[in-house]
Design a protein around this motif. Structure first.
Motif, PDB file in Angstrom:
ATOM      1  N   PRO A  53       2.378   0.860   4.844  1.00 49.55           N
ATOM      2  CA  PRO A  53       3.628   0.258   5.335  1.00 49.55           C
ATOM      3  C   PRO A  53       4.218  -0.788   4.393  1.00 49.55           C
ATOM      4  O   PRO A  53       5.424  -0.956   4.348  1.00 49.55           O
ATOM      5  CB  PRO A  53       3.216  -0.384   6.660  1.00 49.55           C
ATOM      6  CG  PRO A  53       2.030   0.380   7.095  1.00 49.55           C
ATOM      7  CD  PRO A  53       1.318   0.776   5.826  1.00 49.55           C
ATOM      8  N   VAL A  54       3.384  -1.462   3.638  1.00 48.16           N
ATOM      9  CA  VAL A  54       3.882  -2.479   2.710  1.00 48.16           C
ATOM     10  C   VAL A  54       4.854  -1.861   1.715  1.00 48.16           C
ATOM     11  O   VAL A  54       5.801  -2.494   1.261  1.00 48.16           O
ATOM     12  CB  VAL A  54       2.696  -3.134   1.961  1.00 48.16           C
ATOM     13  CG1 VAL A  54       3.168  -4.052   0.867  1.00 48.16           C
ATOM     14  CG2 VAL A  54       1.819  -3.885   2.944  1.00 48.16           C
ATOM     15  N   ALA A  55       4.643  -0.590   1.378  1.00 47.79           N
ATOM     16  CA  ALA A  55       5.437   0.079   0.358  1.00 47.79           C
ATOM     17  C   ALA A  55       6.693   0.754   0.896  1.00 47.79           C
ATOM     18  O   ALA A  55       7.449   1.332   0.138  1.00 47.79           O
ATOM     19  CB  ALA A  55       4.570   1.122  -0.350  1.00 47.79           C
ATOM     20  N   THR A  56       6.932   0.698   2.174  1.00 46.84           N
ATOM     21  CA  THR A  56       8.088   1.391   2.745  1.00 46.84           C
ATOM     22  C   THR A  56       9.042   0.416   3.405  1.00 46.84           C
ATOM     23  O   THR A  56       8.647  -0.622   3.912  1.00 46.84           O
ATOM     24  CB  THR A  56       7.625   2.432   3.796  1.00 46.84           C
ATOM     25  OG1 THR A  56       7.015   1.754   4.889  1.00 46.84           O
ATOM     26  CG2 THR A  56       6.651   3.426   3.200  1.00 46.84           C
ATOM     27  N   SER A  57      10.308   0.786   3.413  1.00 47.54           N
ATOM     28  CA  SER A  57      11.309  -0.094   4.005  1.00 47.54           C
ATOM     29  C   SER A  57      11.273  -0.058   5.530  1.00 47.54           C
ATOM     30  O   SER A  57      11.713  -0.993   6.183  1.00 47.54           O
ATOM     31  CB  SER A  57      12.707   0.278   3.513  1.00 47.54           C
ATOM     32  OG  SER A  57      13.003   1.605   3.888  1.00 47.54           O
ATOM     33  N   ASP A  58      10.764   1.023   6.104  1.00 49.07           N
ATOM     34  CA  ASP A  58      10.756   1.126   7.569  1.00 49.07           C
ATOM     35  C   ASP A  58       9.439   0.663   8.185  1.00 49.07           C
ATOM     36  O   ASP A  58       9.233   0.754   9.386  1.00 49.07           O
ATOM     37  CB  ASP A  58      11.101   2.544   8.027  1.00 49.07           C
ATOM     38  CG  ASP A  58      10.095   3.581   7.557  1.00 49.07           C
ATOM     39  OD1 ASP A  58       9.065   3.214   6.962  1.00 49.07           O
ATOM     40  OD2 ASP A  58      10.353   4.774   7.790  1.00 49.07           O
ATOM     41  N   ARG A  59       8.530   0.184   7.346  1.00 51.46           N
ATOM     42  CA  ARG A  59       7.234  -0.355   7.792  1.00 51.46           C
ATOM     43  C   ARG A  59       6.359   0.685   8.505  1.00 51.46           C
ATOM     44  O   ARG A  59       5.522   0.350   9.316  1.00 51.46           O
ATOM     45  CB  ARG A  59       7.407  -1.584   8.684  1.00 51.46           C
ATOM     46  CG  ARG A  59       8.088  -2.734   7.978  1.00 51.46           C
ATOM     47  CD  ARG A  59       7.184  -3.248   6.873  1.00 51.46           C
ATOM     48  NE  ARG A  59       7.796  -4.371   6.202  1.00 51.46           N
ATOM     49  CZ  ARG A  59       7.956  -4.471   4.884  1.00 51.46           C
ATOM     50  NH1 ARG A  59       7.562  -3.494   4.113  1.00 51.46           N
ATOM     51  NH2 ARG A  59       8.495  -5.520   4.349  1.00 51.46           N
ATOM     52  N   ALA A  60       6.619   1.938   8.230  1.00 51.25           N
ATOM     53  CA  ALA A  60       5.778   3.012   8.776  1.00 51.25           C
ATOM     54  C   ALA A  60       4.917   3.570   7.653  1.00 51.25           C
ATOM     55  O   ALA A  60       5.341   3.634   6.510  1.00 51.25           O
ATOM     56  CB  ALA A  60       6.646   4.117   9.356  1.00 51.25           C
ATOM     57  N   GLU A  61       3.722   3.958   7.995  1.00 52.51           N
ATOM     58  CA  GLU A  61       2.857   4.557   6.986  1.00 52.51           C
ATOM     59  C   GLU A  61       3.236   6.026   6.805  1.00 52.51           C
ATOM     60  O   GLU A  61       3.456   6.737   7.773  1.00 52.51           O
ATOM     61  CB  GLU A  61       1.389   4.460   7.411  1.00 52.51           C
ATOM     62  CG  GLU A  61       0.442   4.999   6.360  1.00 52.51           C
ATOM     63  CD  GLU A  61      -1.008   4.707   6.684  1.00 52.51           C
ATOM     64  OE1 GLU A  61      -1.802   4.710   5.752  1.00 52.51           O
ATOM     65  OE2 GLU A  61      -1.345   4.500   7.857  1.00 52.51           O
ATOM     66  N   TRP A  62       3.341   6.426   5.565  1.00 50.30           N
ATOM     67  CA  TRP A  62       3.616   7.825   5.249  1.00 50.30           C
ATOM     68  C   TRP A  62       2.289   8.470   4.905  1.00 50.30           C
ATOM     69  O   TRP A  62       1.589   8.035   4.014  1.00 50.30           O
ATOM     70  CB  TRP A  62       4.542   7.958   4.062  1.00 50.30           C
ATOM     71  CG  TRP A  62       5.870   7.297   4.225  1.00 50.30           C
ATOM     72  CD1 TRP A  62       6.392   6.766   5.364  1.00 50.30           C
ATOM     73  CD2 TRP A  62       6.830   7.075   3.204  1.00 50.30           C
ATOM     74  NE1 TRP A  62       7.632   6.233   5.117  1.00 50.30           N
ATOM     75  CE2 TRP A  62       7.922   6.407   3.792  1.00 50.30           C
ATOM     76  CE3 TRP A  62       6.890   7.374   1.861  1.00 50.30           C
ATOM     77  CZ2 TRP A  62       9.044   6.047   3.070  1.00 50.30           C
ATOM     78  CZ3 TRP A  62       8.008   7.012   1.137  1.00 50.30           C
ATOM     79  CH2 TRP A  62       9.071   6.361   1.746  1.00 50.30           C
ATOM     80  N   GLY A 114       1.058  -2.746  -4.734  1.00 51.74           N
ATOM     81  CA  GLY A 114       0.135  -2.492  -5.822  1.00 51.74           C
ATOM     82  C   GLY A 114      -0.447  -1.106  -5.671  1.00 51.74           C
ATOM     83  O   GLY A 114      -0.154  -0.396  -4.704  1.00 51.74           O
ATOM     84  N   PRO A 115      -1.287  -0.708  -6.601  1.00 52.34           N
ATOM     85  CA  PRO A 115      -1.871   0.639  -6.554  1.00 52.34           C
ATOM     86  C   PRO A 115      -2.660   0.923  -5.273  1.00 52.34           C
ATOM     87  O   PRO A 115      -2.768   2.070  -4.864  1.00 52.34           O
ATOM     88  CB  PRO A 115      -2.805   0.666  -7.755  1.00 52.34           C
ATOM     89  CG  PRO A 115      -2.392  -0.460  -8.617  1.00 52.34           C
ATOM     90  CD  PRO A 115      -1.707  -1.462  -7.741  1.00 52.34           C
ATOM     91  N   GLN A 116      -3.177  -0.103  -4.632  1.00 53.30           N
ATOM     92  CA  GLN A 116      -3.967   0.114  -3.416  1.00 53.30           C
ATOM     93  C   GLN A 116      -3.114   0.595  -2.247  1.00 53.30           C
ATOM     94  O   GLN A 116      -3.651   1.110  -1.268  1.00 53.30           O
ATOM     95  CB  GLN A 116      -4.746  -1.158  -3.031  1.00 53.30           C
ATOM     96  CG  GLN A 116      -3.881  -2.313  -2.604  1.00 53.30           C
ATOM     97  CD  GLN A 116      -3.343  -3.167  -3.755  1.00 53.30           C
ATOM     98  OE1 GLN A 116      -3.425  -2.795  -4.916  1.00 53.30           O
ATOM     99  NE2 GLN A 116      -2.779  -4.304  -3.424  1.00 53.30           N
ATOM    100  N   GLU A 117      -1.785   0.450  -2.316  1.00 53.39           N
ATOM    101  CA  GLU A 117      -0.925   0.917  -1.233  1.00 53.39           C
ATOM    102  C   GLU A 117      -0.532   2.385  -1.368  1.00 53.39           C
ATOM    103  O   GLU A 117       0.088   2.947  -0.480  1.00 53.39           O
ATOM    104  CB  GLU A 117       0.349   0.071  -1.140  1.00 53.39           C
ATOM    105  CG  GLU A 117       0.162  -1.224  -0.394  1.00 53.39           C
ATOM    106  CD  GLU A 117      -0.380  -2.333  -1.286  1.00 53.39           C
ATOM    107  OE1 GLU A 117      -1.201  -3.106  -0.770  1.00 53.39           O
ATOM    108  OE2 GLU A 117      -0.022  -2.427  -2.449  1.00 53.39           O
ATOM    109  N   ILE A 118      -0.847   2.996  -2.505  1.00 56.58           N
ATOM    110  CA  ILE A 118      -0.508   4.396  -2.729  1.00 56.58           C
ATOM    111  C   ILE A 118      -1.794   5.151  -3.041  1.00 56.58           C
ATOM    112  O   ILE A 118      -2.464   4.849  -4.029  1.00 56.58           O
ATOM    113  CB  ILE A 118       0.468   4.555  -3.914  1.00 56.58           C
ATOM    114  CG1 ILE A 118       1.725   3.710  -3.680  1.00 56.58           C
ATOM    115  CG2 ILE A 118       0.831   6.027  -4.102  1.00 56.58           C
ATOM    116  CD1 ILE A 118       2.602   3.588  -4.899  1.00 56.58           C
TER     117      ILE A 118
END
Length: 87
Positions: free
Chosen positions: A14-23, A72-76
């Protein structure tokens, strides 16, 4: 007879997305039969290169967020496994 098996999945937190949802793409498992080990190994090599390139493209698409320190890389997480197995 040989079986080419591959698994591919990815997750973006969620940190990496604008909608705060996990992809999350749930693991996809695919099996393909080949008559010889050589054909299976050749397909494996091509598939591994293709999956590697797909992972690079996915990560680079989120590069802007990394550049500004939002993620960071840990979010992807991108995971794949390709193997040739005797049937």
């Amino acid at each position: 007879m040989w079986i080419l098996m591959y698994v591919f999945s990815y997750s973006v937190s969620p940190v990496a997305t604008s909608d705060r949802a996990e992809w999350r793409l749930q693991p996809t498992v695919v099996f393909q039969e080949f008559t010889t080990e050589d054909r299976c190994r050749s397909a494996k090599s091509k598939l591994e290169e293709s999956l590697k390139q797909a992972g690079v493209k996915l990560k680079s698409a989120l590069g802007d967020l990394q550049a500004v320190g939002k993620i960071g890389p840990q979010e992807i997480i991108i995971a794949y496994e390709v193997d040739c197995l005797p049937k």
